[in-house]
Design an enzyme around this catalytic site. Sequence first.
Site, PDB file in Angstrom:
ATOM      1  N   HIS A  16       0.880  -1.201   0.000  1.00  0.00           N
ATOM      2  CA  HIS A  16       0.000   0.000   0.000  1.00  0.00           C
ATOM      3  C   HIS A  16       0.899   1.227   0.000  1.00  0.00           C
ATOM      4  CE1 HIS A  16      -3.758   2.228   1.575  1.00  0.00           C
ATOM      5  NE2 HIS A  16      -2.832   3.142   1.332  1.00  0.00           N
ATOM      6  N   HIS A  18       1.531   5.382  -1.638  1.00  0.00           N
ATOM      7  CA  HIS A  18       1.147   6.572  -2.407  1.00  0.00           C
ATOM      8  C   HIS A  18       2.403   7.179  -3.023  1.00  0.00           C
ATOM      9  CE1 HIS A  18      -2.950   6.688  -0.711  1.00  0.00           C
ATOM     10  NE2 HIS A  18      -2.352   6.184   0.364  1.00  0.00           N
ATOM     11  N   LEU A  19       2.434   7.207  -4.353  1.00  0.00           N
ATOM     12  CA  LEU A  19       3.603   7.791  -5.033  1.00  0.00           C
ATOM     13  C   LEU A  19       3.300   9.165  -5.601  1.00  0.00           C
ATOM     14  CD1 LEU A  19       5.163   4.781  -6.993  1.00  0.00           C
ATOM     15  CD2 LEU A  19       6.112   5.944  -4.988  1.00  0.00           C
ATOM     16  N   ARG A  20       1.993   9.526  -5.679  1.00  0.00           N
ATOM     17  CA  ARG A  20       1.586  10.816  -6.277  1.00  0.00           C
ATOM     18  C   ARG A  20       2.033  10.885  -7.731  1.00  0.00           C
ATOM     19  NH1 ARG A  20      -1.468  10.819  -1.825  1.00  0.00           N
ATOM     20  NH2 ARG A  20      -0.487  11.716   0.015  1.00  0.00           N
ATOM     21  N   ASN A  44      -5.318   7.265  -5.808  1.00  0.00           N
ATOM     22  CA  ASN A  44      -6.060   8.497  -5.439  1.00  0.00           C
ATOM     23  C   ASN A  44      -5.329   9.757  -5.894  1.00  0.00           C
ATOM     24  OD1 ASN A  44      -4.064   8.059  -3.445  1.00  0.00           O
ATOM     25  ND2 ASN A  44      -5.227   9.136  -1.873  1.00  0.00           N
ATOM     26  N   LYS A 102      -9.390  -0.441  -5.661  1.00  0.00           N
ATOM     27  CA  LYS A 102      -9.414   0.238  -4.368  1.00  0.00           C
ATOM     28  C   LYS A 102     -10.782   0.859  -4.111  1.00  0.00           C
ATOM     29  CE  LYS A 102      -7.944   2.147  -0.611  1.00  0.00           C
ATOM     30  NZ  LYS A 102      -6.735   2.345   0.143  1.00  0.00           N
ATOM     31  N   HIS A 139     -10.489   0.948   1.987  1.00  0.00           N
ATOM     32  CA  HIS A 139     -10.259   1.952   3.032  1.00  0.00           C
ATOM     33  C   HIS A 139     -11.443   1.810   3.984  1.00  0.00           C
ATOM     34  CE1 HIS A 139      -8.658   5.797   4.705  1.00  0.00           C
ATOM     35  NE2 HIS A 139      -9.847   5.731   5.274  1.00  0.00           N
ATOM     36  N   HIS A 177      -4.477  -0.796   5.914  1.00  0.00           N
ATOM     37  CA  HIS A 177      -4.024  -0.034   7.079  1.00  0.00           C
ATOM     38  C   HIS A 177      -4.956  -0.173   8.291  1.00  0.00           C
ATOM     39  CE1 HIS A 177      -6.803   2.729   5.197  1.00  0.00           C
ATOM     40  NE2 HIS A 177      -5.936   3.220   4.353  1.00  0.00           N
ATOM     41  N   LEU A 222      -4.899   8.987   8.194  1.00  0.00           N
ATOM     42  CA  LEU A 222      -6.173   8.280   8.258  1.00  0.00           C
ATOM     43  C   LEU A 222      -5.961   6.834   7.823  1.00  0.00           C
ATOM     44  CD1 LEU A 222      -8.534  11.036   6.867  1.00  0.00           C
ATOM     45  CD2 LEU A 222      -8.451  10.147   9.216  1.00  0.00           C
ATOM     46  N   ASP A 250       1.489   2.589   3.527  1.00  0.00           N
ATOM     47  CA  ASP A 250       0.633   3.769   3.386  1.00  0.00           C
ATOM     48  C   ASP A 250       1.477   5.041   3.458  1.00  0.00           C
ATOM     49  OD1 ASP A 250      -1.656   5.230   2.979  1.00  0.00           O
ATOM     50  OD2 ASP A 250      -2.331   5.119   5.063  1.00  0.00           O
ATOM     51  N   HIS A 254       2.965  14.492   1.780  1.00  0.00           N
ATOM     52  CA  HIS A 254       2.353  15.811   1.574  1.00  0.00           C
ATOM     53  C   HIS A 254       3.459  16.808   1.901  1.00  0.00           C
ATOM     54  CE1 HIS A 254      -1.883  14.451   1.438  1.00  0.00           C
ATOM     55  NE2 HIS A 254      -1.529  13.567   2.360  1.00  0.00           N
ATOM     56  N   ALA A 266      -3.899  14.561   5.785  1.00  0.00           N
ATOM     57  CA  ALA A 266      -3.642  13.281   6.448  1.00  0.00           C
ATOM     58  C   ALA A 266      -2.593  12.496   5.685  1.00  0.00           C
ATOM     59  CB  ALA A 266      -4.934  12.479   6.522  1.00  0.00           C
TER      60      ALA A 266
HETATM   61  C1  NCD Z   1      -3.593   8.975   2.311  1.00  0.00           C
HETATM   62  C2  NCD Z   1      -3.174  10.034   1.298  1.00  0.00           C
HETATM   63  O1  NCD Z   1      -2.611  11.049   1.695  1.00  0.00           O
HETATM   64  O2  NCD Z   1      -3.379   9.823   0.090  1.00  0.00           O
HETATM   65  N1  NCD Z   1      -3.591   9.557   3.616  1.00  0.00           N
HETATM   66  C3  NCD Z   1      -3.516   8.906   4.792  1.00  0.00           C
HETATM   67  O3  NCD Z   1      -3.638   9.538   5.828  1.00  0.00           O
HETATM   68  N2  NCD Z   1      -3.306   7.607   4.847  1.00  0.00           N
HETATM   69  C4  NCD Z   1      -4.907   8.394   1.919  1.00  0.00           C
HETATM   70  C5  NCD Z   1      -5.274   7.149   2.660  1.00  0.00           C
HETATM   71  O4  NCD Z   1      -4.668   6.082   2.448  1.00  0.00           O
HETATM   72  O5  NCD Z   1      -6.196   7.199   3.480  1.00  0.00           O
HETATM   73 ZN    ZN Z   2      -3.240   5.078   1.786  1.00  0.00          ZN
END
Ligand code: NCD
Ligand code: ZN
Length: 348
Positions: A16, A18-20, A44, A102, A139, A177, A222, A250, A254, A266
């Site tokens: 899991h 996030h690479l953006r 996302n 997802k 989620h 998560h 989150l 996860d 940011h 988050a």
């Molecule tokens: C994640 C995000 O920033 O994309 N944020 C987080 O707090 N985990 C989204 C997610 O997995 O809920």
């Molecule tokens: Zn996530």
Amino acid sequence: MSLSLSLTIQTPDDWHLHLRDGAMLKAVLPETTRHFTRAIIMPNLVPPVVTAADATAYRDRILAALPEGADFTPLMTLYLTEDTDPKDVAAAHASGLVHAVKLYPAGATTNSALGVADFTKVRGVLETMAEIGLPLCVHGEVTDPAIDIFDREAVFIDRVLDPIRRTTPGLRVVMEHITTKDGVEYVRANDADLAATITTHHLIINRNHLLVGGIKPHYYCLPIAKREQHRLALRAAATSGDARFFLGTDSAPHVDALKEHACGCAGCFTATNTMSCLAEVFEQENALEALEKFTSRNGPGFYGLPVNQTTLTLTKSTPVDYPSKIACTDGPVTVFDPGFPLHWHVTT
Ligand code: NCD
Ligand code: ZN
């Protein structure tokens, strides 16, 4: 004579991540490829990765951003909407492009506005996924404003997840998560079609770390960190060796300006020091021998993929000197601070 302890495991994967996109993708990708061979890539983005065509284009952008010589395979996912076409999902799976879909309840977290509000609208897609064996990554938080944020995972299990699993037999589900004892117990009470990822940070922080002695925005994520009893249940699950629990960091970058803000985003960014954090946690639990299952074996087992053939060695010595921030042209990104020194260095 120097006394050094070392541990060699099959190279880990992150189930899991996030690479953006754009500058952030370029900045954070090396932090993952340094230690991980594969990762389940969260969809996302803005706009989200909804169709097979979106996933192909995003995968190509990730591959183009890879550091020179990196051995890394992004495992793509699709963002489930009420308009998702089951045929597009099935084709994306059959071609080997997509490894999971997802589910974000609409409004549950960062960039989830286009997620699912009416679960009856996704019945067809879920049935197709059950038939073809494509996992649903969930989620697991309700969005009902009447439900306290600390209860949203437990309520989701009863109100949403259990009903979905009953009406769609054979659907393979990853509770992403998990943050509660309730989540751990729900997985344990079910069969091999249900698994859960656990993040690095939820093994380390509880809600006191977030809120006592001043609010710590870099610990805000989150699902939100819960009480200590829940953190302990997560540690027990992660270190148990049970094939249904595996690492999904996860790691969610940011820029600092958006974390240290009146309405902060988050997400905890853990890609850089996750393996050192986990070795420390597993050592604290006298369970170093279970680390490989959690980071490198259980995930491929669930996803039906081979375990990586390469290895990663961790060596214990003086505290690891990891950067406190990663530079990005959009602004700096703070690396997760576990609150204790890390002694396990990734040495190969
Ligand atoms: C994640 C995000 O920033 O994309 N944020 C987080 O707090 N985990 C989204 C997610 O997995 O809920
Ligand atoms: Zn996530």
